[in-house]
Design a protein around this motif. Sequence first.
Motif, PDB file in Angstrom:
ATOM      1  N   MET A   1      37.763  42.865 -10.889  1.00  0.00           N
ATOM      2  CA  MET A   1      37.131  41.559 -10.795  1.00  0.00           C
ATOM      3  C   MET A   1      36.215  41.333 -11.984  1.00  0.00           C
ATOM      4  SD  MET A   1      34.040  42.034  -7.979  1.00  0.00           S
ATOM      5  CE  MET A   1      33.587  40.314  -8.139  1.00  0.00           C
ATOM      6  N   ASP A   2      35.865  40.071 -12.200  1.00  0.00           N
ATOM      7  CA  ASP A   2      34.871  39.728 -13.220  1.00  0.00           C
ATOM      8  C   ASP A   2      33.492  39.915 -12.594  1.00  0.00           C
ATOM      9  OD1 ASP A   2      33.224  38.707 -15.125  1.00  0.00           O
ATOM     10  OD2 ASP A   2      34.171  36.736 -15.257  1.00  0.00           O
ATOM     11  N   LEU A   3      32.835  41.036 -12.920  1.00  0.00           N
ATOM     12  CA  LEU A   3      31.573  41.376 -12.278  1.00  0.00           C
ATOM     13  C   LEU A   3      30.476  40.361 -12.595  1.00  0.00           C
ATOM     14  CD1 LEU A   3      31.655  45.223 -12.909  1.00  0.00           C
ATOM     15  CD2 LEU A   3      32.189  44.016 -10.789  1.00  0.00           C
ATOM     16  N   THR A   4      30.642  39.619 -13.684  1.00  0.00           N
ATOM     17  CA  THR A   4      29.628  38.615 -14.025  1.00  0.00           C
ATOM     18  C   THR A   4      29.635  37.441 -13.055  1.00  0.00           C
ATOM     19  OG1 THR A   4      31.114  37.461 -15.563  1.00  0.00           O
ATOM     20  CG2 THR A   4      29.747  39.239 -16.463  1.00  0.00           C
ATOM     21  N   GLN A   5      30.668  37.349 -12.211  1.00  0.00           N
ATOM     22  CA  GLN A   5      30.732  36.268 -11.227  1.00  0.00           C
ATOM     23  C   GLN A   5      29.910  36.566  -9.972  1.00  0.00           C
ATOM     24  OE1 GLN A   5      32.273  33.240 -11.936  1.00  0.00           O
ATOM     25  NE2 GLN A   5      32.282  34.281 -13.936  1.00  0.00           N
ATOM     26  N   LEU A   6      29.482  37.806  -9.826  1.00  0.00           N
ATOM     27  CA  LEU A   6      28.616  38.135  -8.694  1.00  0.00           C
ATOM     28  C   LEU A   6      27.253  37.468  -8.884  1.00  0.00           C
ATOM     29  CD1 LEU A   6      29.382  41.969  -8.366  1.00  0.00           C
ATOM     30  CD2 LEU A   6      30.167  40.149  -6.828  1.00  0.00           C
ATOM     31  N   LYS A   7      26.594  37.161  -7.775  1.00  0.00           N
ATOM     32  CA  LYS A   7      25.310  36.454  -7.831  1.00  0.00           C
ATOM     33  C   LYS A   7      24.162  37.436  -8.064  1.00  0.00           C
ATOM     34  CE  LYS A   7      26.920  32.832  -4.632  1.00  0.00           C
ATOM     35  NZ  LYS A   7      28.240  33.413  -4.268  1.00  0.00           N
ATOM     36  N   THR A   8      24.278  38.210  -9.142  1.00  0.00           N
ATOM     37  CA  THR A   8      23.326  39.298  -9.366  1.00  0.00           C
ATOM     38  C   THR A   8      21.946  38.836  -9.822  1.00  0.00           C
ATOM     39  OG1 THR A   8      24.172  39.585 -11.617  1.00  0.00           O
ATOM     40  CG2 THR A   8      25.155  40.953  -9.885  1.00  0.00           C
ATOM     41  N   LYS A   9      21.809  37.573 -10.142  1.00  0.00           N
ATOM     42  CA  LYS A   9      20.492  37.065 -10.543  1.00  0.00           C
ATOM     43  C   LYS A   9      19.748  36.446  -9.368  1.00  0.00           C
ATOM     44  CE  LYS A   9      21.910  36.362 -15.330  1.00  0.00           C
ATOM     45  NZ  LYS A   9      22.091  35.421 -16.455  1.00  0.00           N
ATOM     46  N   GLN A  10      20.304  36.655  -8.160  1.00  0.00           N
ATOM     47  CA  GLN A  10      19.656  36.145  -6.946  1.00  0.00           C
ATOM     48  C   GLN A  10      19.556  37.241  -5.901  1.00  0.00           C
ATOM     49  OE1 GLN A  10      22.226  32.557  -6.265  1.00  0.00           O
ATOM     50  NE2 GLN A  10      20.268  31.448  -6.361  1.00  0.00           N
ATOM     51  N   LEU A  11      18.788  36.945  -4.864  1.00  0.00           N
ATOM     52  CA  LEU A  11      18.632  37.823  -3.713  1.00  0.00           C
ATOM     53  C   LEU A  11      19.366  37.203  -2.528  1.00  0.00           C
ATOM     54  CD1 LEU A  11      14.756  38.153  -4.045  1.00  0.00           C
ATOM     55  CD2 LEU A  11      16.448  39.697  -5.047  1.00  0.00           C
ATOM     56  N   TYR A  12      19.749  38.045  -1.580  1.00  0.00           N
ATOM     57  CA  TYR A  12      20.360  37.540  -0.344  1.00  0.00           C
ATOM     58  C   TYR A  12      19.358  37.744   0.789  1.00  0.00           C
ATOM     59  CZ  TYR A  12      23.764  36.698   3.361  1.00  0.00           C
ATOM     60  OH  TYR A  12      24.433  36.186   4.457  1.00  0.00           O
ATOM     61  N   ILE A  13      18.730  36.653   1.215  1.00  0.00           N
ATOM     62  CA  ILE A  13      17.682  36.714   2.245  1.00  0.00           C
ATOM     63  C   ILE A  13      17.917  35.627   3.270  1.00  0.00           C
ATOM     64  CG2 ILE A  13      15.200  36.472   2.698  1.00  0.00           C
ATOM     65  CD1 ILE A  13      14.652  37.571  -0.074  1.00  0.00           C
ATOM     66  N   ASN A  14      17.870  36.003   4.536  1.00  0.00           N
ATOM     67  CA  ASN A  14      17.995  35.063   5.656  1.00  0.00           C
ATOM     68  C   ASN A  14      19.290  34.252   5.586  1.00  0.00           C
ATOM     69  OD1 ASN A  14      16.936  34.173   8.100  1.00  0.00           O
ATOM     70  ND2 ASN A  14      16.008  32.361   7.168  1.00  0.00           N
ATOM     71  N   GLY A  15      20.370  34.935   5.205  1.00  0.00           N
ATOM     72  CA  GLY A  15      21.683  34.298   5.229  1.00  0.00           C
ATOM     73  C   GLY A  15      21.978  33.376   4.070  1.00  0.00           C
ATOM     74  N   GLU A  16      21.182  33.443   2.997  1.00  0.00           N
ATOM     75  CA  GLU A  16      21.441  32.568   1.850  1.00  0.00           C
ATOM     76  C   GLU A  16      21.058  33.265   0.550  1.00  0.00           C
ATOM     77  OE1 GLU A  16      19.069  29.105   2.490  1.00  0.00           O
ATOM     78  OE2 GLU A  16      17.186  30.092   1.982  1.00  0.00           O
ATOM     79  N   TRP A  17      21.692  32.811  -0.526  1.00  0.00           N
ATOM     80  CA  TRP A  17      21.345  33.299  -1.856  1.00  0.00           C
ATOM     81  C   TRP A  17      20.177  32.481  -2.377  1.00  0.00           C
ATOM     82  CZ3 TRP A  17      23.401  37.727  -3.372  1.00  0.00           C
ATOM     83  CH2 TRP A  17      24.601  38.142  -2.793  1.00  0.00           C
ATOM     84  N   ARG A  18      19.151  33.182  -2.840  1.00  0.00           N
ATOM     85  CA  ARG A  18      17.964  32.473  -3.307  1.00  0.00           C
ATOM     86  C   ARG A  18      17.362  33.164  -4.531  1.00  0.00           C
ATOM     87  NH1 ARG A  18      13.437  33.342   1.352  1.00  0.00           N
ATOM     88  NH2 ARG A  18      15.056  32.402   2.652  1.00  0.00           N
ATOM     89  N   ASP A  19      16.574  32.397  -5.264  1.00  0.00           N
ATOM     90  CA  ASP A  19      15.918  32.946  -6.444  1.00  0.00           C
ATOM     91  C   ASP A  19      14.756  33.843  -6.035  1.00  0.00           C
ATOM     92  OD1 ASP A  19      17.632  31.535  -8.092  1.00  0.00           O
ATOM     93  OD2 ASP A  19      16.269  29.829  -8.310  1.00  0.00           O
ATOM     94  N   SER A  20      14.459  34.800  -6.905  1.00  0.00           N
ATOM     95  CA  SER A  20      13.312  35.675  -6.694  1.00  0.00           C
ATOM     96  C   SER A  20      12.016  34.927  -6.966  1.00  0.00           C
ATOM     97  CB  SER A  20      13.401  36.888  -7.628  1.00  0.00           C
ATOM     98  OG  SER A  20      12.193  37.615  -7.643  1.00  0.00           O
ATOM     99  N   LYS A  85      38.955  45.434  -1.510  1.00  0.00           N
ATOM    100  CA  LYS A  85      38.880  46.846  -1.874  1.00  0.00           C
ATOM    101  C   LYS A  85      38.848  47.035  -3.383  1.00  0.00           C
ATOM    102  CE  LYS A  85      41.195  51.274  -1.024  1.00  0.00           C
ATOM    103  NZ  LYS A  85      42.318  51.947  -0.327  1.00  0.00           N
ATOM    104  N   GLN A  86      39.676  46.304  -4.104  1.00  0.00           N
ATOM    105  CA  GLN A  86      39.702  46.454  -5.556  1.00  0.00           C
ATOM    106  C   GLN A  86      38.375  46.018  -6.178  1.00  0.00           C
ATOM    107  OE1 GLN A  86      42.286  48.005  -7.255  1.00  0.00           O
ATOM    108  NE2 GLN A  86      40.673  48.060  -8.831  1.00  0.00           N
ATOM    109  N   ASP A  87      37.755  44.984  -5.605  1.00  0.00           N
ATOM    110  CA  ASP A  87      36.437  44.559  -6.105  1.00  0.00           C
ATOM    111  C   ASP A  87      35.401  45.652  -5.908  1.00  0.00           C
ATOM    112  OD1 ASP A  87      37.568  42.159  -6.756  1.00  0.00           O
ATOM    113  OD2 ASP A  87      36.727  41.058  -5.050  1.00  0.00           O
ATOM    114  N   LEU A  88      35.462  46.327  -4.765  1.00  0.00           N
ATOM    115  CA  LEU A  88      34.526  47.423  -4.509  1.00  0.00           C
ATOM    116  C   LEU A  88      34.783  48.587  -5.464  1.00  0.00           C
ATOM    117  CD1 LEU A  88      34.552  47.354  -0.600  1.00  0.00           C
ATOM    118  CD2 LEU A  88      32.611  46.789  -2.070  1.00  0.00           C
TER     119      LEU A  88
END
Length: 476
Positions: A1-20, A85-88
């Motif tokens: 997968m294109d790892l840059t497509q993951l939302k790595t610049k955000q946090l996952y809190i309370n069921g949503e992606w949000r900024d730090s 599985k391949q993404d993991l």
Amino acid sequence: MDLTQLKTKQLYINGEWRDSKGGSLHPVINPATEEPLCDVIQGTLDDVDDAVAAAKAAFKQWRHSRAAKRQALMHAIADGMEARKQDLIDAVSAALGCPPHITEWLHVDGPIYAMRYYADRAAVMEQTEQAGHSVVLKEPVGVCGFITPWNYPLHQFVGKVAPALAAGCTMIQKPSEITPLQDYVMAEIIDAAGLPAGVFNLVPGAGPIVGAALSSHVDIDMVSFTGSTRAGIEVAKCAAPTVKRVTQELGGKSPLIITPDADLETAVRWGCEDVFINSGQTCTALTRMLVPAERYEEAVEIARKVAEEVAIGTGADDFMGPLSSARQRDIVRGCIDKGIAEGARLVTGGSDTPEGFAQGFYVKPTVFADVTNDMAIAREEIFGPVTCMIPYKDMDEAIAIANDTEYGLSSGVWAKDAEAAMPVVRRIEAGLCFVNGGEFNYDAPFGGMKRSGNGREFGAAGLDEFIELKSVQLPA
């Protein structure tokens, strides 16, 4: 997968992606190329507070959810892991450096199995026990803080998250800064499976900030940590004032006893490969190989051949990738130099850069002979592809050497057969023992003795860590 497509610049809190709330970015480096893969946000104390508040609120309902509902959601998560599985594999392999074909069976297949295993154990929470005129109930421990390591990141993620979900706990997960990418894939899988908001929260960040905050937070009921003994001590200190439950899987310096009646060629080969897999970055690695003195030089020659046969790289035919980081490479090289300075015989390997690998954090598979148990290389966890070979004159001496360590995580015995190994197994002070090449078993408890930690993961005992027992005293 294109790892840059993951939302790595955000946090996952309370069921949503949000900024730090003020966190900075930290680069994730490919250890095979030394090139950046992406940037990952580092959470702050405010982010931890938000995640804990979400988990605390969600626990009020989640703790009372039916076991069948938790089971279904966890199987949905396992289905998502299968589908991605391949993404993991890509996420673990790219950041850790383990060859993809090994990453699949070593890092991904087992965690998928373990997620389903605990899904099917959720019903245990609704079982009661009669104790005289009392009934014993099972309840979830509460809000949990998880701090997972870089060397087996998905393995330890599932080892904590899966039993916690089965028990009805809520959680905040902090991955290592070195290998956080599979946690982002898992957060997407968990979100798609429909887990209620706040049950699972992802807050990456530095150990002294996010890890310390999770360990000390007044609204966290349990902290589970996997990492070094040094860091585990700090976690326990942080947790003590709030009297929260603490489970830890820490360091190891594990022995492999090869008995006089063993198949020496098979035993030595397996023992070396056990150390070299995952580039030696395995807490259970059997890094002290104890061999009968009368067959010692024969064993040393076998170990040399095995080490020199190891294919280095991240290709389809390679066995051993790079170390996880420049820092880890330098630590391992320093340990090798220390072993030489102590007088151990360098059979093969060494601290020089492997030929043909000017790029990447590679270290040669290394074998030391003439090691004594008072040397630093026999006492300190190197966490690299370094095998220390020690002779013994009889089984009493072998047991004494094996147990002469502050650690007690893992061990191994290779004998004529399993029956012959068992008397030796019973004398070793360790929470885990591999007999004649037996494989890791997710159905069995995993954890250590002495300074290797406390508590257990996997198997039925792994769920027990997340359970509070309530005794209900009924009229006689």
